[in-house]
Write a protein that holds these residues in place. Structure first.
Motif: not given
Length: 176
Positions: A43-70
């Motif tokens: 719903d917000t850009v702030k939430e989306w940016i937080s999501h992309t930051e979480k996924y960019s770090n292997p330590a915070t990326c969900p276990a069933d997902k793959v780390p990625s940079d956007v």
């Protein structure tokens, strides 16, 4: 085509990120949010940016997902977003290893057919090299000739076409 750069999403681009999203939604293209890290779900850009930051770090990326940079592809001349592209750190994942690949991208509908996808992919392949990847898989729908041309222009080597629930997907490899 104006010169572009790839930058991580920040609140500096919040208004244009939402404008990009609205333009993509309005176009109603198949697979229109490819490479946008689920932008359509927030719903917000702030939430989306937080999501992309979480996924960019292997330590915070969900276990069933793959780390990625956007990355946002930004025109240097006017700081307008022309596209969004991602880089998945690996494809050791059932979907990504079969048809998702290392890279996904979307071009703003009003900026299509200007060469931005080709340049975005070229710049992202440089980031792949920085991550020491030796080859990357990039896929496109069988009928998406624009994406196929973009992949081929960046050194893509056709491997095969696969069927994903009736959807024909072409697999390419770029050797770095």
């Amino acid at each position: 085509m104006d010169e572009i750069i790839l930058v991580k999403p920040t609140m500096e681009y919040a208004d244009d990120i939402m404008n990009f999203r609205k333009e993509i939604e309005h176009a109603q293209d198949e697979d229109c949010f490819a490479g946008c890290s689920s932008l359509e779900k927030y719903d917000t850009v702030k939430e989306w940016i937080s999501h992309t930051e979480k996924y960019s770090n292997p330590a915070t990326c969900p276990a069933d997902k793959v780390p990625s940079d956007v990355y946002l592809a930004i025109k240097k001349a006017d700081q307008r977003i022309v596209g969004i592209i991602d880089l998945r750190h690996h494809i050791d994942h059932p979907v990504l290893g079969l048809w998702g690949g290392h890279i996904g991208y979307s071009i703003r509908p009003s900026e299509r057919r200007k060469g931005y996808a080709k340049e975005m992919l070229r710049l992202n392949l440089e980031k792949c090299r920085e991550k020491k990847l030796e080859k990357v898989m990039i896929t496109c729908s069988e009928e998406n000739q624009a994406s196929e041309k973009t992949i081929l222009a960046n050194g893509g080597v056709y491997e095969k076409t696969i069927d994903v629930d009736g959807w024909k997907v072409k697999r390419y490899w770029v050797y770095l």
